[in-house]
Design an enzyme around this catalytic site. Structure first.
Site, PDB file in Angstrom:
ATOM      1  N   SER A 159      52.071  50.124  38.095  1.00 40.00           N
ATOM      2  CA  SER A 159      51.914  49.237  36.813  1.00 40.00           C
ATOM      3  C   SER A 159      50.829  48.099  37.039  1.00 40.00           C
ATOM      4  CB  SER A 159      53.417  48.639  36.819  1.00 40.00           C
ATOM      5  OG  SER A 159      53.282  47.857  35.736  1.00 40.00           O
ATOM      6  N   LYS A 185      49.852  52.738  34.220  1.00 40.76           N
ATOM      7  CA  LYS A 185      50.320  51.990  33.545  1.00 40.76           C
ATOM      8  C   LYS A 185      49.699  50.818  33.470  1.00 40.76           C
ATOM      9  CE  LYS A 185      54.814  49.436  33.057  1.00 40.76           C
ATOM     10  NZ  LYS A 185      56.293  49.624  33.215  1.00 40.76           N
ATOM     11  N   LYS A 187      49.510  46.999  31.443  1.00 41.28           N
ATOM     12  CA  LYS A 187      49.961  45.858  30.581  1.00 41.28           C
ATOM     13  C   LYS A 187      49.056  45.564  29.556  1.00 41.28           C
ATOM     14  CE  LYS A 187      53.865  45.206  33.027  1.00 41.28           C
ATOM     15  NZ  LYS A 187      55.225  45.506  32.436  1.00 41.28           N
ATOM     16  N   ASP A 212      51.754  49.179  28.342  1.00 47.39           N
ATOM     17  CA  ASP A 212      53.099  48.531  28.109  1.00 47.39           C
ATOM     18  C   ASP A 212      52.847  47.371  27.556  1.00 47.39           C
ATOM     19  OD1 ASP A 212      55.784  47.559  28.586  1.00 47.39           O
ATOM     20  OD2 ASP A 212      55.771  47.611  30.677  1.00 47.39           O
ATOM     21  N   GLU A 237      54.865  51.652  25.833  1.00 44.09           N
ATOM     22  CA  GLU A 237      56.178  51.198  26.147  1.00 44.09           C
ATOM     23  C   GLU A 237      56.509  50.034  25.372  1.00 44.09           C
ATOM     24  OE1 GLU A 237      56.424  50.816  30.549  1.00 44.09           O
ATOM     25  OE2 GLU A 237      58.052  49.620  30.475  1.00 44.09           O
ATOM     26  N   ASP A 262      61.882  50.059  26.832  1.00 40.02           N
ATOM     27  CA  ASP A 262      62.218  49.224  28.016  1.00 40.02           C
ATOM     28  C   ASP A 262      63.195  48.153  27.588  1.00 40.02           C
ATOM     29  OD1 ASP A 262      62.480  48.019  30.491  1.00 40.02           O
ATOM     30  OD2 ASP A 262      60.222  47.581  30.648  1.00 40.02           O
ATOM     31  N   LYS A 286      65.733  50.986  33.419  1.00 39.99           N
ATOM     32  CA  LYS A 286      65.832  50.198  34.715  1.00 39.99           C
ATOM     33  C   LYS A 286      67.327  49.901  34.902  1.00 39.99           C
ATOM     34  CE  LYS A 286      61.492  47.644  33.949  1.00 39.99           C
ATOM     35  NZ  LYS A 286      60.882  46.503  33.390  1.00 39.99           N
ATOM     36  N   GLY A 314      60.541  49.446  37.325  1.00 36.72           N
ATOM     37  CA  GLY A 314      60.721  48.355  38.253  1.00 36.72           C
ATOM     38  C   GLY A 314      60.456  47.034  37.708  1.00 36.72           C
TER      39      GLY A 314
HETATM   40  O1  OSB Z   1      57.859  45.989  31.875  1.00 30.98           O
HETATM   41  O2  OSB Z   1      57.947  47.429  33.507  1.00 30.98           O
HETATM   42  C1  OSB Z   1      57.788  45.945  33.224  1.00 30.98           C
HETATM   43  C2  OSB Z   1      57.528  43.646  36.045  1.00 30.98           C
HETATM   44  C3  OSB Z   1      58.339  42.514  35.516  1.00 30.98           C
HETATM   45  C4  OSB Z   1      58.895  42.582  34.365  1.00 30.98           C
HETATM   46  C5  OSB Z   1      58.689  43.857  33.397  1.00 30.98           C
HETATM   47  C6  OSB Z   1      57.994  44.838  33.891  1.00 30.98           C
HETATM   48  C7  OSB Z   1      57.491  44.889  35.294  1.00 30.98           C
HETATM   49  C8  OSB Z   1      56.765  45.810  35.721  1.00 30.98           C
HETATM   50  C9  OSB Z   1      56.820  45.999  37.239  1.00 30.98           C
HETATM   51  O3  OSB Z   1      56.148  46.519  35.214  1.00 30.98           O
HETATM   52  C10 OSB Z   1      56.596  47.257  37.898  1.00 30.98           C
HETATM   53  C11 OSB Z   1      57.218  47.568  39.268  1.00 30.98           C
HETATM   54  O4  OSB Z   1      57.981  46.822  39.668  1.00 30.98           O
HETATM   55  O5  OSB Z   1      56.749  48.424  39.885  1.00 30.98           O
HETATM   56 MG    MG Z   2      58.122  47.588  30.503  1.00 25.85          MG
END
Ligand code: OSB
Ligand code: MG
Length: 392
Positions: A159, A185, A187, A212, A237, A262, A286, A314
């Site tokens: 990510s 992935k 953001k 995401d 996402e 998510d 999650k 995560g």
């Molecule tokens: O939206 O997946 C998310 C981290 C903090 C808050 C939200 C998200 C995330 C990540 C981290 O994308 C991914 C990881 O921990 O491997």
């Molecule tokens: Mg997410």
């Protein structure tokens, strides 16, 4: 596991986990608030993080068996209603009194003690994990064995946070792909979306790519959706706010690209309702957000029955939390690559040793150790601890 007319079928994961019997007599519980420096800042639609706080829960049963669990609720209730402080409150004031000094016949009976309490999913998850760790050690079976896992290794992706420049992002992606990650992935947020995703898709053709949104957009009808839909993404996402289930369904109806839940997937029941509405075609499970391991199992099962594939997201967990996530990914319906960076991607050192790493084929091994999967380095936990609570 049985084979019927060529199709792979399994028992319900929830039933398998629910039926585990092992005597657990909870002697003591402690909660450790740790703060870890991030190697580089992690930016999402919620803002930038330079450090990460986590709560670690340590439970000990009367036979001296110790289990650790982790939760990583953010400082502010942006991602979910839960925060670091609210999870601390829930663990010390609501959950610990229900379990310490009591005897149980298995992890599901422990989780039953808080079934009447709404919310505080992140805290419930951390404690449930610590209990599962004890169950694994006392039964002499790995978490994956206890939960009915069907694979020894899981596909993982990385990510990527929002960067200052597209070049910086492309450089980091290239490095990670070289290490083996099999899905990217990225953001996104308003003004960091179509151009960025187009550049990534062009630079790495053929690599599965998702975006995401972290709830950062407000409208199903205006926004980057039409343009993103042309890029052949694996999924988008959580483009809209967590509660915007009807808008998500409207957006999904206009897109060829699958949407993935998510933040919206805040409980098994809400997730099921969202899927029945047509709000998404994929779910990111999650476990902390959805209320724990058993809640994850339940979600896994109905997603499977609806032919909705799942993967595990995560929250910047250390190796303590990721051990549980990796074991969860061995369940049959976790067919899409999960966010599972080794702690070294985020932190100078992990809180477990040995820890896990990406392999060149884009997979990680499901832990073969008992308990949470990896030996916990209590000395390192002490080093990063800024506050501890202990039961009497
Ligand atoms: O939206 O997946 C998310 C981290 C903090 C808050 C939200 C998200 C995330 C990540 C981290 O994308 C991914 C990881 O921990 O491997
Ligand atoms: Mg997410």
């Amino acid at each position: 596991m049985t084979h019927e007319s060529g199709a792979l079928t399994t028992d319900s994961a929830l039933k398998t986990a629910h039926d585990i019997r092992v005597p657990i007599d909870l002697h003591s519980l402690s909660v450790h608030s740790v703060e870890l420096p991030l190697i580089s800042k992690f930016r999402t639609a919620y803002g930038a993080m330079l450090r990460h706080r986590a709560l670690l829960v340590r439970v000990e049963d009367r036979d001296g068996v110790v289990g650790w669990g982790e939760t990583s609720a953010p400082d502010l209730p942006t991602f979910a209603p839960d925060t670091h402080e609210s999870s601390w409150y829930a663990l010390t004031k609501l959950l610990a009194p229900r379990v310490v000094g009591k005897a149980f016949d298995g992890p599901a009976s422990v989780a039953d003690t808080w079934a009447e309490l709404r919310g505080y999913n992140f805290a419930k998850h951390a404690l449930e994990c610590a209990i599962w760790s004890i169950a694994s050690q006392k039964r002499g079976q790995t978490l994956s064995q206890l939960w009915g896992g069907v694979r020894d290794s899981v596909k993982v992706g990385e990510s990527f946070g929002i960067k200052d420049t597209v070049d910086e992002l492309l450089e980091e992606i290239e490095q990670r792909l070289g290490e083996g990650y099999c899905r990217i992935k990225v953001k996104i947020a308003p003004r960091w979306d179509v151009d960025v995703m187009r550049a990534v898709a062009k630079a790495f053709p053929g690599v599965p790519l998702s975006a995401d949104g972290n709830c950062g957009y407000q409208s199903a009808t205006s926004g980057p959706w039409g343009e993103l839909d042309k890029l052949g993404l694996l999924m988008i996402e959580q483009p809209l706010p967590a509660e915007a289930l009807c808008d998500l369904a409207n957006l999904q109806a206009t897109l060829g690209t699958a949407l993935c839940l998510d933040e919206s997937a805040s409980s098994p029941g809400i997730t099921q309702a969202a899927l029945r509405l047509g709000a998404a075609r994929i779910v990111n499970i999650k476990p902390a957000r959805i209320g724990g391991i058993l809640a994850s199992m339940e979600t896994h099962d109905f997603c499977q029955s609806l032919s909705v594939p799942v993967w595990c997201g995560g929250m910047l967990e250390t190796g303590i939390g990721r051990g549980f996530n990796l074991a969860l990914c061995s369940l049959p319906n976790f067919t899409l690559p999960s966010d599972m960076s080794p702690a070294k991607v985020f932190y100078p050192e992990d809180l477990v040793e040995p820890t896990f790493d990406i392999r060149s084929d884009g997979t990680m091994l499901v832990p073969t150790g008992l308990g949470g999967g990896f030996p916990v380095r209590e000395d390192r936990i002490d080093h990063y601890t800024e506050g501890t609570w202990k039961s009497d």
